[in-house]
Design an enzyme around this catalytic site. Structure first.
Site, PDB file in Angstrom:
ATOM      1  N   GLY A  15       1.355  -1.203  -0.223  1.00 34.22           N
ATOM      2  CA  GLY A  15       0.004   0.272  -0.184  1.00 34.22           C
ATOM      3  C   GLY A  15       0.862   1.195   0.041  1.00 34.22           C
ATOM      4  N   ASP A  66      -4.426  -7.349  -3.904  1.00 39.66           N
ATOM      5  CA  ASP A  66      -4.934  -7.244  -2.700  1.00 39.66           C
ATOM      6  C   ASP A  66      -4.669  -8.110  -1.178  1.00 39.66           C
ATOM      7  OD1 ASP A  66      -7.491  -6.936  -0.603  1.00 39.66           O
ATOM      8  OD2 ASP A  66      -9.260  -6.532  -2.488  1.00 39.66           O
ATOM      9  N   VAL A  67      -4.134  -7.142   0.281  1.00 43.21           N
ATOM     10  CA  VAL A  67      -4.150  -7.348   0.775  1.00 43.21           C
ATOM     11  C   VAL A  67      -5.007  -8.475   1.951  1.00 43.21           C
ATOM     12  CG1 VAL A  67      -2.053  -5.965   1.730  1.00 43.21           C
ATOM     13  CG2 VAL A  67      -4.282  -5.653   2.107  1.00 43.21           C
ATOM     14  N   TYR A 157     -11.111   0.247  14.025  1.00 47.39           N
ATOM     15  CA  TYR A 157      -9.478   0.146  14.116  1.00 47.39           C
ATOM     16  C   TYR A 157      -8.533   0.476  15.018  1.00 47.39           C
ATOM     17  CZ  TYR A 157      -5.669   3.230  12.791  1.00 47.39           C
ATOM     18  OH  TYR A 157      -4.141   3.528  12.813  1.00 47.39           O
ATOM     19  N   LYS A 161      -5.816  -2.629  14.726  1.00 47.03           N
ATOM     20  CA  LYS A 161      -4.605  -1.742  14.892  1.00 47.03           C
ATOM     21  C   LYS A 161      -3.443  -2.758  16.519  1.00 47.03           C
ATOM     22  CE  LYS A 161      -3.190  -0.104  11.445  1.00 47.03           C
ATOM     23  NZ  LYS A 161      -2.578  -0.374  10.305  1.00 47.03           N
ATOM     24  N   ILE A 189      -0.459  12.237  12.920  1.00 47.33           N
ATOM     25  CA  ILE A 189       0.860  12.531  11.474  1.00 47.33           C
ATOM     26  C   ILE A 189       0.286  13.673  10.333  1.00 47.33           C
ATOM     27  CG2 ILE A 189       2.239  11.749   9.435  1.00 47.33           C
ATOM     28  CD1 ILE A 189       3.286  10.540  12.867  1.00 47.33           C
TER      29      ILE A 189
HETATM   30  N1  NAP Z   1      -1.939   8.492   8.240  1.00 52.58           N
HETATM   31  C1  NAP Z   1      -1.124   8.728  10.179  1.00 52.58           C
HETATM   32  O1  NAP Z   1      -1.370   9.599  11.092  1.00 52.58           O
HETATM   33  C2  NAP Z   1      -1.447   6.968  11.234  1.00 52.58           C
HETATM   34  C3  NAP Z   1      -1.616   7.132  12.204  1.00 52.58           C
HETATM   35  C4  NAP Z   1      -1.838   5.713  12.622  1.00 52.58           C
HETATM   36  C5  NAP Z   1      -0.728   4.376  12.142  1.00 52.58           C
HETATM   37  N2  NAP Z   1      -1.045   4.958  10.600  1.00 52.58           N
HETATM   38  C6  NAP Z   1      -0.563   3.381  10.137  1.00 52.58           C
HETATM   39  O2  NAP Z   1       0.518   3.966   9.061  1.00 52.58           O
HETATM   40  C7  NAP Z   1      -0.256   2.930   7.349  1.00 52.58           C
HETATM   41  C8  NAP Z   1       0.100   4.044   6.551  1.00 52.58           C
HETATM   42  O3  NAP Z   1      -0.542   5.141   6.739  1.00 52.58           O
HETATM   43  P1  NAP Z   1      -1.434   6.190   6.002  1.00 52.58           P
HETATM   44  O4  NAP Z   1      -2.254   6.731   6.451  1.00 52.58           O
HETATM   45  O5  NAP Z   1       0.033   6.231   4.747  1.00 52.58           O
HETATM   46  O6  NAP Z   1      -2.465   4.365   4.965  1.00 52.58           O
HETATM   47  P2  NAP Z   1      -4.034   5.096   4.379  1.00 52.58           P
HETATM   48  O7  NAP Z   1      -3.313   6.466   3.347  1.00 52.58           O
HETATM   49  O8  NAP Z   1      -5.090   4.861   4.643  1.00 52.58           O
HETATM   50  O9  NAP Z   1      -3.599   3.368   3.034  1.00 52.58           O
HETATM   51  C9  NAP Z   1      -2.283   3.734   2.391  1.00 52.58           C
HETATM   52  C10 NAP Z   1      -2.105   2.215   1.705  1.00 52.58           C
HETATM   53  O10 NAP Z   1      -3.758   1.713   2.154  1.00 52.58           O
HETATM   54  C11 NAP Z   1      -3.712   1.054   0.640  1.00 52.58           C
HETATM   55  N3  NAP Z   1      -5.018  -0.582   1.693  1.00 52.58           N
HETATM   56  C12 NAP Z   1      -6.364  -0.165   1.580  1.00 52.58           C
HETATM   57  N4  NAP Z   1      -6.243  -1.371   1.975  1.00 52.58           N
HETATM   58  C13 NAP Z   1      -6.399  -1.983   0.600  1.00 52.58           C
HETATM   59  C14 NAP Z   1      -6.294  -3.542   0.356  1.00 52.58           C
HETATM   60  N5  NAP Z   1      -6.945  -3.902   0.785  1.00 52.58           N
HETATM   61  N6  NAP Z   1      -5.181  -4.052  -0.173  1.00 52.58           N
HETATM   62  C15 NAP Z   1      -4.282  -3.211  -0.453  1.00 52.58           C
HETATM   63  N7  NAP Z   1      -3.434  -2.542   0.165  1.00 52.58           N
HETATM   64  C16 NAP Z   1      -5.302  -1.435   0.745  1.00 52.58           C
HETATM   65  C17 NAP Z   1      -4.531   1.913   0.075  1.00 52.58           C
HETATM   66  O11 NAP Z   1      -3.738   1.738  -1.145  1.00 52.58           O
HETATM   67  P3  NAP Z   1      -4.454   2.058  -2.890  1.00 52.58           P
HETATM   68  O12 NAP Z   1      -4.190   3.857  -3.130  1.00 52.58           O
HETATM   69  O13 NAP Z   1      -3.351   1.608  -3.528  1.00 52.58           O
HETATM   70  O14 NAP Z   1      -5.604   1.443  -3.232  1.00 52.58           O
HETATM   71  C18 NAP Z   1      -3.773   3.084   0.623  1.00 52.58           C
HETATM   72  O15 NAP Z   1      -2.967   3.478  -0.076  1.00 52.58           O
HETATM   73  C19 NAP Z   1      -0.681   2.388   7.845  1.00 52.58           C
HETATM   74  O16 NAP Z   1      -0.945   0.801   8.347  1.00 52.58           O
HETATM   75  C20 NAP Z   1      -2.208   3.388   8.879  1.00 52.58           C
HETATM   76  O17 NAP Z   1      -3.251   2.648   9.925  1.00 52.58           O
HETATM   77  C21 NAP Z   1      -1.190   5.983   9.596  1.00 52.58           C
END
Ligand code: NAP
Length: 245
Positions: A15, A66-67, A157, A161, A189
């Site tokens: 992702g 697709d994970v 969620y 996690k 973030i």
């Molecule tokens: N951003 C934050 O503030 C934050 C805070 C705490 C934890 N996290 C964790 O850090 C990680 C990255 O965060 P993020 O905000 O950058 O993530 P995000 O944008 O919400 O998701 C990352 C990617 O996951 C992919 N995805 C979703 N469902 C999927 C599936 N079934 N199969 C394959 N790919 C899938 C999507 O890909 P496509 O776009 O290609 O569909 C999306 O672009 C995540 O694990 C998130 O939970 C983030």
């Protein structure tokens, strides 16, 4: 981060077309790793990122996956393994985030969050095991401050996690001594979204470090685990500026 600490290594980030996954992929390439990214819907961004990665002088691959789908995961891991000849570091980054009042969460919503956020990292790790074992590799799961602290409007969620954090510890024990398994748990973030600006400002005031995190804060933590001694395993590293304290 200076130097090419991942030179000669291959890293797979799920992702990773956008946002944190993209920052992790770029940091790994800057550190010399060949990088495979997966995408589900963001094909255009994924293709653009592979070009950017290649310009950093490393091999880059983008594969649709697709994970939540066992067959899709199996084929993706095989393609990365044969394309790169092995996998040294797996970053389970793909996930979904959703805000919902507790009493309104449906079974379908609950199951969908767990399928991507919890079962996904399990499936990708299980399929990548033969490659990671051979290289004495690393698995890094993306957890969340929401897996350490309860957020009232994120029951599914947060639970998904929290399960990832436990999965990290179980895998660290089950996959030792060949593979080290750790998790990075991001706090608040700031990825520059205008709609979140007011909330971000409020959160930065509540954070001991007086700011929100950046994608590079998270990438730095992932690079640390990717290059850390194997003796560091089963750890959940909150990267939150002290917000969870
Ligand atoms: N951003 C934050 O503030 C934050 C805070 C705490 C934890 N996290 C964790 O850090 C990680 C990255 O965060 P993020 O905000 O950058 O993530 P995000 O944008 O919400 O998701 C990352 C990617 O996951 C992919 N995805 C979703 N469902 C999927 C599936 N079934 N199969 C394959 N790919 C899938 C999507 O890909 P496509 O776009 O290609 O569909 C999306 O672009 C995540 O694990 C998130 O939970 C983030």
């Amino acid at each position: 981060m200076t130097g090419r600490i991942l030179s000669g290594k291959t890293l797979l980030v799920t992702g990773a077309a956008k946002r944190l996954g993209r920052a992790i992929a770029l940091a790994a390439a800057e550190n010399g790793a060949d990088v495979a990214i997966t995408f589900r819907e963001s094909e255009r961004e994924a293709r653009a990122l592979t070009e950017e990665l290649a310009r950093l002088g490393v091999e880059a691959l983008a594969i649709r996956c697709d994970v939540t789908d066992e067959q899709s995961v199996r084929e993706m891991v095989k393609e990365v393994g044969s394309g790169f000849g092995g996998i040294d570091v797996l970053v389970n980054n793909a996930a979904n985030y959703e805000t919902a009042d507790f009493e309104k969460i449906t079974v379908a919503q609950w199951d969908a969050i767990f399928a991507s956020n919890t079962r996904g990292p399990f499936l990708v790790s299980r399929e990548a095991l033969p490659y990671l074992k051979k290289r004495r590799g690393h698995i890094i799961n993306m957890g969340s401050l929401g897996g350490l602290r309860p957020w009232a409007t994120h029951a599914h969620y947060c639970s998904s996690k929290s399960a990832v954090h436990m999965l990290t510890k179980v895998m660290a024990k089950a996959l030792a001594p060949e593979i080290a398994v750790n998790a990075v748990a991001p706090g608040m973030i700031d990825l520059g979204e205008k709609s979140a600006a007011a909330f971000m400002k409020k959160m930065s005031k509540q954070t001991p470090m007086r700011r929100n995190g950046t994608a590079s804060d998270i990438a730095a933590a992932v690079m640390f685990f990717a290059s850390a001694p194997h003796f560091i395993t089963g750890q959940i590293l909150a990267v939150d500026g002290g917000l969870g304290l």
